[in-house]
Design a protein around this motif. Sequence first.
Motif, mmCIF file in Angstrom:
data_model
loop_
_atom_site.group_PDB
_atom_site.id
_atom_site.type_symbol
_atom_site.label_atom_id
_atom_site.label_comp_id
_atom_site.label_asym_id
_atom_site.label_seq_id
_atom_site.Cartn_x
_atom_site.Cartn_y
_atom_site.Cartn_z
ATOM 1 N N MET A 1 0.833 -1.203 0.000
ATOM 2 C CA MET A 1 0.000 0.000 0.000
ATOM 3 C C MET A 1 0.868 1.254 0.000
ATOM 4 N N ASN A 2 1.990 1.173 0.711
ATOM 5 C CA ASN A 2 2.908 2.303 0.749
ATOM 6 C C ASN A 2 3.475 2.591 -0.631
ATOM 7 N N PHE A 3 3.720 1.503 -1.420
ATOM 8 C CA PHE A 3 4.231 1.677 -2.776
ATOM 9 C C PHE A 3 3.190 2.356 -3.660
ATOM 10 N N LEU A 4 1.908 1.959 -3.529
ATOM 11 C CA LEU A 4 0.846 2.551 -4.338
ATOM 12 C C LEU A 4 0.703 4.042 -4.069
ATOM 13 N N ASN A 5 0.993 4.448 -2.840
ATOM 14 C CA ASN A 5 0.908 5.872 -2.492
ATOM 15 C C ASN A 5 1.983 6.692 -3.196
ATOM 16 N N LYS A 6 3.030 6.017 -3.663
ATOM 17 C CA LYS A 6 4.112 6.722 -4.348
ATOM 18 C C LYS A 6 3.850 6.891 -5.840
ATOM 19 N N LEU A 7 2.773 6.272 -6.328
ATOM 20 C CA LEU A 7 2.434 6.396 -7.737
ATOM 21 C C LEU A 7 1.757 7.737 -7.975
ATOM 22 N N ARG A 8 2.246 8.472 -8.943
ATOM 23 C CA ARG A 8 1.707 9.789 -9.273
ATOM 24 C C ARG A 8 1.012 9.739 -10.629
ATOM 25 N N GLY A 9 0.283 10.786 -10.930
ATOM 26 C CA GLY A 9 -0.346 10.892 -12.232
ATOM 27 C C GLY A 9 -1.708 10.212 -12.298
ATOM 28 N N ASP A 10 -2.227 10.103 -13.509
ATOM 29 C CA ASP A 10 -3.560 9.564 -13.753
ATOM 30 C C ASP A 10 -3.625 8.085 -13.353
ATOM 31 N N LYS A 11 -4.424 7.775 -12.343
ATOM 32 C CA LYS A 11 -4.529 6.402 -11.848
ATOM 33 C C LYS A 11 -5.222 5.487 -12.859
ATOM 34 N N VAL A 12 -6.098 6.037 -13.692
ATOM 35 C CA VAL A 12 -6.767 5.218 -14.713
ATOM 36 C C VAL A 12 -5.754 4.739 -15.749
ATOM 37 N N ILE A 13 -4.840 5.615 -16.155
ATOM 38 C CA ILE A 13 -3.788 5.200 -17.092
ATOM 39 C C ILE A 13 -2.922 4.118 -16.458
ATOM 40 N N PHE A 56 8.958 -6.100 -16.356
ATOM 41 C CA PHE A 56 9.456 -5.574 -15.080
ATOM 42 C C PHE A 56 10.368 -4.371 -15.323
ATOM 43 N N ILE A 57 11.290 -4.508 -16.277
ATOM 44 C CA ILE A 57 12.164 -3.381 -16.621
ATOM 45 C C ILE A 57 11.334 -2.216 -17.136
ATOM 46 N N GLY A 58 10.290 -2.516 -17.929
ATOM 47 C CA GLY A 58 9.428 -1.469 -18.456
ATOM 48 C C GLY A 58 8.733 -0.682 -17.353
ATOM 49 N N PHE A 59 8.234 -1.373 -16.337
ATOM 50 C CA PHE A 59 7.544 -0.673 -15.245
ATOM 51 C C PHE A 59 8.526 0.074 -14.348
ATOM 52 N N VAL A 60 9.744 -0.407 -14.242
ATOM 53 C CA VAL A 60 10.778 0.365 -13.541
ATOM 54 C C VAL A 60 11.039 1.667 -14.297
ATOM 55 N N ILE A 61 11.064 1.580 -15.630
ATOM 56 C CA ILE A 61 11.251 2.774 -16.461
ATOM 57 C C ILE A 61 10.102 3.753 -16.246
ATOM 58 N N ILE A 62 8.862 3.243 -16.255
ATOM 59 C CA ILE A 62 7.702 4.119 -16.028
ATOM 60 C C ILE A 62 7.810 4.812 -14.677
ATOM 61 N N PHE A 63 8.087 4.033 -13.636
ATOM 62 C CA PHE A 63 8.137 4.590 -12.278
ATOM 63 C C PHE A 63 9.227 5.645 -12.160
ATOM 64 N N TRP A 64 10.385 5.366 -12.741
ATOM 65 C CA TRP A 64 11.502 6.299 -12.642
ATOM 66 C C TRP A 64 11.223 7.579 -13.425
ATOM 67 N N ILE A 359 8.379 -2.743 -25.863
ATOM 68 C CA ILE A 359 7.807 -2.573 -24.524
ATOM 69 C C ILE A 359 8.477 -1.414 -23.803
ATOM 70 N N TRP A 360 9.796 -1.354 -23.845
ATOM 71 C CA TRP A 360 10.528 -0.328 -23.095
ATOM 72 C C TRP A 360 10.236 1.069 -23.603
ATOM 73 N N MET A 361 10.190 1.255 -24.922
ATOM 74 C CA MET A 361 9.961 2.590 -25.443
ATOM 75 C C MET A 361 8.498 3.013 -25.248
ATOM 76 N N THR A 362 7.578 2.061 -25.277
ATOM 77 C CA THR A 362 6.198 2.385 -24.919
ATOM 78 C C THR A 362 6.125 2.833 -23.469
ATOM 79 N N CYS A 363 6.888 2.174 -22.609
ATOM 80 C CA CYS A 363 6.918 2.539 -21.189
ATOM 81 C C CYS A 363 7.559 3.910 -20.976
ATOM 82 N N VAL A 364 8.550 4.255 -21.778
ATOM 83 C CA VAL A 364 9.135 5.599 -21.701
ATOM 84 C C VAL A 364 8.065 6.644 -21.999
#
Length: 426
Positions: A1-13, A56-64, A359-364
Amino acid sequence: MNFLNKLRGDKVIWAIVVLLALISFLPVYSASTNLVYVIGKGSTLGYLFKHLVHLFIGFVIIFWIHKVPYHIFRALSMLGLPVVVALLIYTLFQGTTIGGANASRWIQIPFVGISFQTSTLAFTVLMVYVARYLAKVSDKEYSFKDSLLELWLPIFGVLIFILPSNFSTTALIFSMVCMLLYIGQYPLKYLGVVLGSGFVVLMLFFLMAKAFPDNKLFSRVSTWESRVERFLHDEPNEDDYQIEKAKIAIASGKIYGLGPGKSVQKNFLPQSSSDFIFAIIVEEYGLIGAIGIVFLYLLLFFRFIINAQKASTLFGKLLIIGLGFPIIFQALVNMAVAVELLPVTGQTLPLISAGGTSIWMTCVSIGIILSVTKKDEEVAQDEEEKKQRDEALKRIIDREIQEGSTENTEEEIDESPNPLEPVLNQ
């Protein structure tokens, strides 16, 4: 839950992107049997794990990336454009051929052995660069000559090095650039001149291909011509074989599909885990599965439109449009190829098809879009977290310096001569 609180931006996206990624696992796992049992390469669990790592690498890219203030990408696009052009030149002339044809689309990343398609990186950087230019000149008067050097030279500089090996990607990039320019209110008369000039350049390219058919740079032209001719005249060829198998898969799925993992055409359809994965999804999950996939992409498209309208700056609006719309357009192209509305193009289904680079460039792109959609309070929270991290890092450095100074002082005291030592020795 603490991790979800760190997510910013449009939650629907966020939710749609996660859902598309989760949906991809079963079709990729099922379709990988073509590579394992037909081609005799690898294992199904191996391909599934590889896809998991890519995501997994793609979502790390999104988060960063979504933590980075989006205005920073203005400068990064200017710095990245020369790098992209250099990579495209290297990719084009590295000498990769398949069956005697130019296939210089990928480069090998040193030491890790991963192939990377440089045109996808160029696509992202170029769209950010065009958005930056349009935002910069939005309140200024300028002539076509003014935009020729700063806007069109980089655009054609990128496209000219992608065209010889990948016509479909070149056409996709150019059409998306024109779309962004139209929405960004670039003068239509200037855009018309460029469209005419682009058509002339393309014709010159084909004429040079006819004049020098043995040159490696033009070896893909005959393939493009044959694909279009056979598509228009319905002549059988290798692409027709793929399309026929894709249509059989779609027809077999009917309403409810054959069930997860029960696809038959995955054993006969080349590129079943990437270019034609939509056909496998329809075969296994039927019309309901197809409608579900289309619905998710359309919902993502509507969220892009809504957030573009809400963006506080023109640069932010153009970033969402320039990076978001191509994702949806690419998905529609992939599905249109599977049902033979378009000739075979090699475009993947974003976030679902197997493949690292796509996948990675879509995540960027998703990461940058989420950065734009952050609310003011989320931006403030990010800045506060950054301030706390900087302060914590400063305290660690100060403590290390202080401990180092203390150790040096103690060493100096230990090494200094004792003034009573001569007296004691007597």
